[in-house]
Design an enzyme around this catalytic site. Structure first.
Site, PDB file in Angstrom:
ATOM      1  N   GLY A 100       6.650   2.999   0.957  1.00  0.00           N
ATOM      2  CA  GLY A 100       6.374   3.663   2.219  1.00  0.00           C
ATOM      3  C   GLY A 100       6.892   2.935   3.433  1.00  0.00           C
ATOM      4  O   GLY A 100       6.985   3.509   4.516  1.00  0.00           O
ATOM      5  N   ASP A 128       3.295   4.374   9.345  1.00  0.00           N
ATOM      6  CA  ASP A 128       4.372   4.395  10.337  1.00  0.00           C
ATOM      7  C   ASP A 128       5.614   3.649   9.866  1.00  0.00           C
ATOM      8  O   ASP A 128       6.590   3.528  10.599  1.00  0.00           O
ATOM      9  CB  ASP A 128       3.894   3.819  11.673  1.00  0.00           C
ATOM     10  N   GLY A 129       5.579   3.137   8.624  1.00  0.00           N
ATOM     11  CA  GLY A 129       6.746   2.469   8.081  1.00  0.00           C
ATOM     12  C   GLY A 129       6.935   1.040   8.531  1.00  0.00           C
ATOM     13  O   GLY A 129       7.889   0.378   8.128  1.00  0.00           O
ATOM     14  N   ARG A 186       6.978  -1.575 -10.720  1.00  0.00           N
ATOM     15  CA  ARG A 186       5.536  -1.711 -10.885  1.00  0.00           C
ATOM     16  C   ARG A 186       5.029  -0.833 -12.027  1.00  0.00           C
ATOM     17  O   ARG A 186       5.729   0.064 -12.476  1.00  0.00           O
ATOM     18  CB  ARG A 186       4.838  -1.279  -9.582  1.00  0.00           C
ATOM     19  N   ASP A 259      -0.318   0.180  -8.681  1.00  0.00           N
ATOM     20  CA  ASP A 259       0.968   0.147  -7.979  1.00  0.00           C
ATOM     21  C   ASP A 259       1.253  -1.217  -7.376  1.00  0.00           C
ATOM     22  O   ASP A 259       2.336  -1.429  -6.816  1.00  0.00           O
ATOM     23  CB  ASP A 259       1.021   1.223  -6.889  1.00  0.00           C
ATOM     24  N   ASN A 260       0.308  -2.156  -7.504  1.00  0.00           N
ATOM     25  CA  ASN A 260       0.530  -3.528  -7.053  1.00  0.00           C
ATOM     26  C   ASN A 260       0.708  -4.489  -8.224  1.00  0.00           C
ATOM     27  O   ASN A 260       0.643  -5.701  -8.038  1.00  0.00           O
ATOM     28  CB  ASN A 260      -0.645  -4.006  -6.187  1.00  0.00           C
ATOM     29  N   ASP A 269       2.942  -8.106  -3.572  1.00  0.00           N
ATOM     30  CA  ASP A 269       2.141  -7.369  -2.587  1.00  0.00           C
ATOM     31  C   ASP A 269       0.973  -8.197  -2.064  1.00  0.00           C
ATOM     32  O   ASP A 269      -0.196  -7.903  -2.323  1.00  0.00           O
ATOM     33  CB  ASP A 269       1.641  -6.051  -3.177  1.00  0.00           C
TER      34      ASP A 269
END
Length: 496
Positions: A100, A128-129, A186, A259-260, A269
């Protein structure tokens, strides 16, 4: 997605680039360039990571590199992209996730280079990236700290700041971390394609990971030529070894969503992590983790749960559930053995064997219970014990305990056990195993507050100490001292 750098000349920094992940197909990613970060400035740089990449120090100091690592100028040879994945977050299926706010530039020298905080992607969801300076400094320092500790980890080349405002709970400033790893794949990448019944893509991904990182799985005798079951076992074993290292050093990750979790068994992460101060096995470092799912002592079981999710994702390729279960069983064997081996090393028991196992395990169990009961500082205890030989005054260790009689009783048993080891050898092992310096939250917070005022000396000092945490570093003892009282009020959350 259009950015202002699209018509600029690409800069060649002397690295040979490729992007093997991009060859998997458009189902796996979206090609896009990083967003420019306005008026960037250096905050911290790792010459060690630069050497791993083959990047010269002259380039690491250059204003040109500053521009390409912040999206202000493209880098020649790169194929920037954001990958898609899914996953379980806090035990619940979260659906499609993805990079993201991270852009994979490609790979050079077998290492992938990724920019975190580099702008919006199709997978940003409500974000917001961007990344903020606060969390970026923490990730930069902890990546290199874990490397210094010998724990499998992604690396950080640099962190770059900007005065561009970013809104979180308050208005903060933007930053970009350049992350480096053999791969950022991942568990969630596999979950994504399995969940959507895209078994062809699932196989492409699994074959890619096997051929690039686990070629031995093609010749597995145990699973009768089933490379996907062998892959699950290999990942389980690497993950078990990694979590054992976390538990031994007192590292709490804070947000162990699927996802981590790295398919290579790396720590990735870095968000609301913490190295334990007082030894509290149930410590929850993530302020967002209201139910304590990711407490320190729950990490081994959570890692296994995540591996089970990976096994479910791979089941269409493995075929038989019994094979998947057998592959996962390796975690239950590897983790306790690895953890015990690491803890015996912390005790200096280099002759630990079956004949001493009963005594050694009792010593270990009893001291961990005593540390927890007395809330003794975990890092300081082990470092002081490292200096405490059979013929050495143990007062500095005794001073850590309120219940001196309990401490004395344990120290007597411990000294009797050390009598069977040549003098000095135990201390040598312990001083190489028990770090003097770890990235305590308050140290990171002090560096962050200074960096907000454009003083990056604390970042530089911490990086120097954390790259070699087992060295004494005379003159820097204050960085290995007890945390101040205010440190306990620091709250770290998923906000970054």
């Amino acid at each position: 997605m259009t950015v202002a750098t699209q018509n600029l000349t690409a800069l060649d920094v002397g690295l040979a680039w490729r992007n093997s992940f991009a060859q998997l197909g458009k189902s796996f990613y979206t090609p896009l360039a990083p967003w420019p970060l306005p008026a960037p400035y250096w905050v911290g740089r790792s010459t060690s990571t630069a050497r791993e990449l083959g990047l010269s120090e002259s380039w690491l100091d250059s204003p040109e590199l500053l521009q390409v690592l912040t999206g202000n100028q493209p880098m020649a040879g790169t194929q920037p992209l954001a990958s898609v994945y899914s996953g379980h977050q806090f035990g619940q299926w979260a659906g499609q996730l993805g990079d993201g706010r991270a852009i994979l530039l490609g790979e050079t020298g077998g290492l992938e280079v990724q920019l975190k905080g580099s702008g919006l992607t199709p997978y940003s969801r409500m974000g917001d990236g961007r990344a903020v300076l606060r969390s970026s400094i923490r990730e930069f320092l902890c990546s290199e700290a874990m490397q210094g500790l010998g724990i499998a980890t992604s690396r950080a080349l640099c962190v770059v700041g900007s005065d561009a405002p970013i809104r979180r709970e308050t208005v903060e400033t933007a930053a970009v971390v350049t992350r480096v790893a053999p791969s950022f794949i991942r568990f969630g990448h596999f979950e994504h394609f399995s969940h959507h019944d895209q078994h062809a893509q699932l196989k492409v991904l699994a074959d890619y990971v096997i051929d690039r990182f686990y070629p031995e799985c093609r010749a597995s005798d145990k699973f009768a030529g089933n490379p996907y079951a062998a892959l699950l076992e290999a990942v389980s074993e690497r993950t078990a070894a990694l979590v054992a290292q976390w538990q031994a050093v007192g590292f709490c990750h804070g947000v162990l969503n699927t996802d981590n979790m790295s398919i290579l068994g790396l720590t990735i992460d870095y968000g609301p992590f913490q190295f334990l101060d007082a030894f509290n096995p149930g410590h929850v470092c993530n302020h967002s983790d209201q139910e304590g799912r990711y407490a320190f002592d729950k990490q081994p079981n959570i890692a296994y749960w995540n591996l089970f999710c990976l096994g479910q994702a791979l089941l269409p390729l493995i075929g038989e559930q019994e094979l998947a279960i057998a592959a996962l069983e390796s975690y239950k064997t590897v983790f306790p053995a690895a953890f015990e081996r690491l803890m015996f090393a912390k005790l200096g028991l280099l002759d630990a064997s079956d004949s001493t196992a009963t005594v050694d395990r009792a010593l270990l169990q009893d001291i961990l219970q005593l540390l927890a009961r007395e809330q003794v500082d975990y890092t300081i205890f082990w470092r002081r014990l490292s200096h405490c030989g059979v013929a050495t005054d143990a007062q500095t260790v005794r001073d850590l305990f309120v219940d001196r009689s309990a401490a004395d009783a344990w120290l007597l048993r411990y000294s009797e056990r050390l009598e069977h080891i040549p003098q000095g050898l135990a201390a040598d092992l312990m001083l190489k195993t028990n770090p003097k310096f770890v990235l305590r939250n308050y140290l990171g917070e002090q560096a962050i507050q200074a960096a907000k005022l454009k003083d990056f000396s604390q970042v530089e000092t911490l990086l120097m100490l954390l790259e070699s945490p087992f060295e004494e570093h005379p003159g820097f003892d204050k960085y290995a001292d007890f945390p101040p009282d205010w440190a306990s009020s620091i709250e770290i959350s998923c906000s970054s």
